[in-house]
Design a protein around this motif. Structure first.
Motif, PDB file in Angstrom:
ATOM      1  N   ARG A  19       0.833  -1.204   0.000  1.00  0.00           N
ATOM      2  CA  ARG A  19       0.000   0.000   0.000  1.00  0.00           C
ATOM      3  C   ARG A  19       0.866   1.253   0.000  1.00  0.00           C
ATOM      4  O   ARG A  19       0.582   2.235  -0.684  1.00  0.00           O
ATOM      5  CB  ARG A  19      -0.905  -0.021   1.236  1.00  0.00           C
ATOM      6  CG  ARG A  19      -2.034   0.996   1.227  1.00  0.00           C
ATOM      7  CD  ARG A  19      -2.696   1.007   2.577  1.00  0.00           C
ATOM      8  NE  ARG A  19      -4.060   1.486   2.534  1.00  0.00           N
ATOM      9  CZ  ARG A  19      -4.719   1.914   3.609  1.00  0.00           C
ATOM     10  NH1 ARG A  19      -4.117   1.922   4.795  1.00  0.00           N
ATOM     11  NH2 ARG A  19      -5.960   2.331   3.515  1.00  0.00           N
ATOM     12  N   TYR A  23       0.856   4.020  -2.866  1.00  0.00           N
ATOM     13  CA  TYR A  23       0.476   5.396  -2.535  1.00  0.00           C
ATOM     14  C   TYR A  23       1.511   6.384  -3.051  1.00  0.00           C
ATOM     15  O   TYR A  23       1.169   7.456  -3.579  1.00  0.00           O
ATOM     16  CB  TYR A  23       0.320   5.552  -1.020  1.00  0.00           C
ATOM     17  CG  TYR A  23      -0.119   6.935  -0.603  1.00  0.00           C
ATOM     18  CD1 TYR A  23      -1.418   7.368  -0.839  1.00  0.00           C
ATOM     19  CD2 TYR A  23       0.764   7.807   0.012  1.00  0.00           C
ATOM     20  CE1 TYR A  23      -1.827   8.641  -0.476  1.00  0.00           C
ATOM     21  CE2 TYR A  23       0.364   9.083   0.385  1.00  0.00           C
ATOM     22  CZ  TYR A  23      -0.929   9.494   0.139  1.00  0.00           C
ATOM     23  OH  TYR A  23      -1.329  10.755   0.497  1.00  0.00           O
ATOM     24  N   ARG A  24       2.781   6.056  -2.936  1.00  0.00           N
ATOM     25  CA  ARG A  24       3.824   6.945  -3.430  1.00  0.00           C
ATOM     26  C   ARG A  24       3.806   7.044  -4.952  1.00  0.00           C
ATOM     27  O   ARG A  24       4.140   8.080  -5.509  1.00  0.00           O
ATOM     28  CB  ARG A  24       5.183   6.468  -2.925  1.00  0.00           C
ATOM     29  CG  ARG A  24       5.395   6.773  -1.443  1.00  0.00           C
ATOM     30  CD  ARG A  24       6.431   5.871  -0.819  1.00  0.00           C
ATOM     31  NE  ARG A  24       6.664   6.218   0.585  1.00  0.00           N
ATOM     32  CZ  ARG A  24       5.867   5.844   1.587  1.00  0.00           C
ATOM     33  NH1 ARG A  24       4.771   5.124   1.339  1.00  0.00           N
ATOM     34  NH2 ARG A  24       6.138   6.184   2.828  1.00  0.00           N
ATOM     35  N   SER A  28      -2.800   8.725  -4.231  1.00  0.00           N
ATOM     36  CA  SER A  28      -4.198   8.637  -3.817  1.00  0.00           C
ATOM     37  C   SER A  28      -4.383   7.354  -3.038  1.00  0.00           C
ATOM     38  O   SER A  28      -4.001   6.274  -3.511  1.00  0.00           O
ATOM     39  CB  SER A  28      -5.124   8.657  -5.038  1.00  0.00           C
ATOM     40  OG  SER A  28      -6.403   8.137  -4.722  1.00  0.00           O
ATOM     41  N   LEU A  29      -4.968   7.458  -1.849  1.00  0.00           N
ATOM     42  CA  LEU A  29      -5.163   6.270  -1.026  1.00  0.00           C
ATOM     43  C   LEU A  29      -6.160   5.314  -1.665  1.00  0.00           C
ATOM     44  O   LEU A  29      -5.953   4.095  -1.671  1.00  0.00           O
ATOM     45  CB  LEU A  29      -5.640   6.685   0.372  1.00  0.00           C
ATOM     46  CG  LEU A  29      -5.749   5.559   1.401  1.00  0.00           C
ATOM     47  CD1 LEU A  29      -4.433   4.811   1.538  1.00  0.00           C
ATOM     48  CD2 LEU A  29      -6.171   6.118   2.754  1.00  0.00           C
ATOM     49  N   ASP A  30      -7.230   5.852  -2.235  1.00  0.00           N
ATOM     50  CA  ASP A  30      -8.209   4.987  -2.898  1.00  0.00           C
ATOM     51  C   ASP A  30      -7.580   4.252  -4.073  1.00  0.00           C
ATOM     52  O   ASP A  30      -7.789   3.044  -4.263  1.00  0.00           O
ATOM     53  CB  ASP A  30      -9.409   5.802  -3.380  1.00  0.00           C
ATOM     54  CG  ASP A  30     -10.296   6.268  -2.243  1.00  0.00           C
ATOM     55  OD1 ASP A  30     -10.218   5.684  -1.144  1.00  0.00           O
ATOM     56  OD2 ASP A  30     -11.062   7.231  -2.441  1.00  0.00           O
ATOM     57  N   ALA A  32      -4.423   3.625  -4.460  1.00  0.00           N
ATOM     58  CA  ALA A  32      -3.434   2.686  -3.933  1.00  0.00           C
ATOM     59  C   ALA A  32      -4.108   1.392  -3.492  1.00  0.00           C
ATOM     60  O   ALA A  32      -3.612   0.289  -3.775  1.00  0.00           O
ATOM     61  CB  ALA A  32      -2.681   3.313  -2.766  1.00  0.00           C
ATOM     62  N   ASP A  33      -5.234   1.502  -2.809  1.00  0.00           N
ATOM     63  CA  ASP A  33      -5.956   0.303  -2.391  1.00  0.00           C
ATOM     64  C   ASP A  33      -6.452  -0.498  -3.598  1.00  0.00           C
ATOM     65  O   ASP A  33      -6.421  -1.733  -3.599  1.00  0.00           O
ATOM     66  CB  ASP A  33      -7.135   0.684  -1.493  1.00  0.00           C
ATOM     67  CG  ASP A  33      -6.691   1.088  -0.092  1.00  0.00           C
ATOM     68  OD1 ASP A  33      -5.592   0.657   0.321  1.00  0.00           O
ATOM     69  OD2 ASP A  33      -7.421   1.831   0.583  1.00  0.00           O
ATOM     70  N   CYS A  66       0.498  -0.097 -10.958  1.00  0.00           N
ATOM     71  CA  CYS A  66       0.529   1.359 -10.805  1.00  0.00           C
ATOM     72  C   CYS A  66       0.944   2.041 -12.102  1.00  0.00           C
ATOM     73  O   CYS A  66       0.391   3.094 -12.463  1.00  0.00           O
ATOM     74  CB  CYS A  66       1.488   1.748  -9.682  1.00  0.00           C
ATOM     75  SG  CYS A  66       0.908   1.311  -8.029  1.00  0.00           S
ATOM     76  N   GLU A 100      -5.559   9.037   5.578  1.00  0.00           N
ATOM     77  CA  GLU A 100      -4.891   9.637   4.427  1.00  0.00           C
ATOM     78  C   GLU A 100      -3.969  10.772   4.858  1.00  0.00           C
ATOM     79  O   GLU A 100      -2.893  10.963   4.294  1.00  0.00           O
ATOM     80  CB  GLU A 100      -5.903  10.141   3.408  1.00  0.00           C
ATOM     81  CG  GLU A 100      -5.257  10.693   2.153  1.00  0.00           C
ATOM     82  CD  GLU A 100      -6.052  10.400   0.894  1.00  0.00           C
ATOM     83  OE1 GLU A 100      -5.441  10.463  -0.185  1.00  0.00           O
ATOM     84  OE2 GLU A 100      -7.247  10.116   0.990  1.00  0.00           O
ATOM     85  N   LEU A 103      -0.716   9.283   6.046  1.00  0.00           N
ATOM     86  CA  LEU A 103       0.100   8.843   4.916  1.00  0.00           C
ATOM     87  C   LEU A 103       0.746  10.030   4.198  1.00  0.00           C
ATOM     88  O   LEU A 103       1.935  10.007   3.867  1.00  0.00           O
ATOM     89  CB  LEU A 103      -0.768   8.054   3.927  1.00  0.00           C
ATOM     90  CG  LEU A 103      -0.716   6.531   4.011  1.00  0.00           C
ATOM     91  CD1 LEU A 103      -1.661   5.920   2.985  1.00  0.00           C
ATOM     92  CD2 LEU A 103       0.699   6.011   3.820  1.00  0.00           C
ATOM     93  N   HIS A 255      -4.680  16.061   0.544  1.00  0.00           N
ATOM     94  CA  HIS A 255      -4.563  14.722  -0.030  1.00  0.00           C
ATOM     95  C   HIS A 255      -3.331  14.585  -0.924  1.00  0.00           C
ATOM     96  O   HIS A 255      -3.281  13.714  -1.793  1.00  0.00           O
ATOM     97  CB  HIS A 255      -5.817  14.350  -0.830  1.00  0.00           C
ATOM     98  CG  HIS A 255      -7.093  14.495  -0.065  1.00  0.00           C
ATOM     99  ND1 HIS A 255      -7.302  13.891   1.151  1.00  0.00           N
ATOM    100  CD2 HIS A 255      -8.220  15.195  -0.348  1.00  0.00           C
ATOM    101  CE1 HIS A 255      -8.515  14.202   1.588  1.00  0.00           C
ATOM    102  NE2 HIS A 255      -9.084  14.996   0.699  1.00  0.00           N
TER     103      HIS A 255
END
Length: 293
Positions: A19, A23-24, A28-30, A32-33, A66, A100, A103, A255
């Motif tokens: 994760r 994310y990097r 975006s966390l969504d 990334a998930d 990604c 978020e 992170l 974000h």
């Protein structure tokens, strides 16, 4: 426990790491998930027979997902600029969703903003090598380049991320200290410190997009600028120090997505000018970079 269940357990043991990688790369966390879930589906279909370094192999699987997502994002012309979330922009006490926000702070909002400016292949190569120490021999098949070309991708990305300062090292370190102190005081609403950091005749200029119609585009004087800065403390909470046009400044990035930039002029340890930039065309042309290491 059957083979599928055992694989799921092994994958879950690496989920937090994967994760963080995603994310990097995506900011975006969504997203990334979604990338981690897509990676799990690929792993579940392919299995891991013969895989010696599971963590490393899973990292490359997530990186491929990604890269595909970044390419689709660029093809669709998705705009990386962000609006201030309602909870952040309209209520002084508002915050981003905690998971978020944590992170974004751990990665660095300024870094996320600058990573958004890289090409998909540059971003993947830089994140894998510079942030997670993946060898170029393993990066090469992910980005579809040779090891030498992958190294050049990461090097080019590194140069863009670091940028070029327009002042010498001594002045740069001093100015970073001033900006760090200003951002901390803005977050905490410390009026006395803000006034101390501002020159008596400081001028704050802002794009009309950066302020509401009721707020003047130009404000003068240390006390007036400091008091206004306290009003916008909620923005400072999603701010980060960056190299703006070669000098230390501030990016406001809810974000991890760029919303506006504060370009600062510092003379003799005090801020003499603040240029608040929110116009997308100006932001797009503005050189931004971050401190690494």
């Amino acid at each position: 426990m059957n083979g599928h269940e055992g694989l799921a357990v092994r994958f879950e043991a690496h989920r937090d790491h994967l994760r963080g990688v995603a994310y990097r790369m995506l900011g975006s966390l969504d997203d990334a998930d979604d990338a981690v879930q897509a990676a799990w589906l690929r792993v579940d279909r392919a299995g891991v027979d013969g895989v010696e370094n599971l963590a490393g192999w899973l990292t490359t699987v997530v990186a491929r997902v990604c890269l595909d997502m970044l390419r689709i994002r660029r093809t669709r012309g998705e705009e990386p600029l962000a609006s201030m979330p309602e909870a952040v922009s309209e209520r002084p006490g508002g915050v981003e969703p905690e998971h978020e926000a944590v992170l974004a702070e751990s990665v660095g909002r300024a870094l996320l903003v600058v990573l958004d400016r890289l090409t998909p292949a540059e971003r993947v190569a830089f994140v894998m090598h510079d942030l997670f120490a993946v060898p170029f021999a393993e990066i090469a098949p992910v980005v579809g380049r040779s090891s030498v070309a992958s190294k050049k991708l990461a090097s080019r990305a590194r140069e863009r991320v670091r940028g070029v300062a327009t002042v010498d090292e001594v002045d740069l370190a001093r100015d970073y200290g001033v900006v760090d102190a200003f951002l901390a005081a803005a977050r905490g609403g410390d009026l006395d410190t803000l006034v101390e950091l501002l020159a008596p005749d400081v001028v704050r200029r802002a794009d009309r997009l950066a302020v509401t119609d009721e707020v003047a585009t130009d404000v003068r004087g240390a006390r007036a600028v400091a008091e206004e800065t306290r009003v916008f403390a909620h923005r400072a909470r999603v701010g980060d120090v960056a190299l703006v046009d070669g000098r230390p400044g501030i990016v406001i990035a809810p974000h991890g997505r760029l919303f506006l930039v504060l370009r600062l002029t510092i003379v003799d340890g005090r801020i003499t000018e603040i240029d608040v930039i929110a116009d997308p065309a100006r932001l797009d042309r503005l050189p931004l970079a971050v401190r690494l290491g």
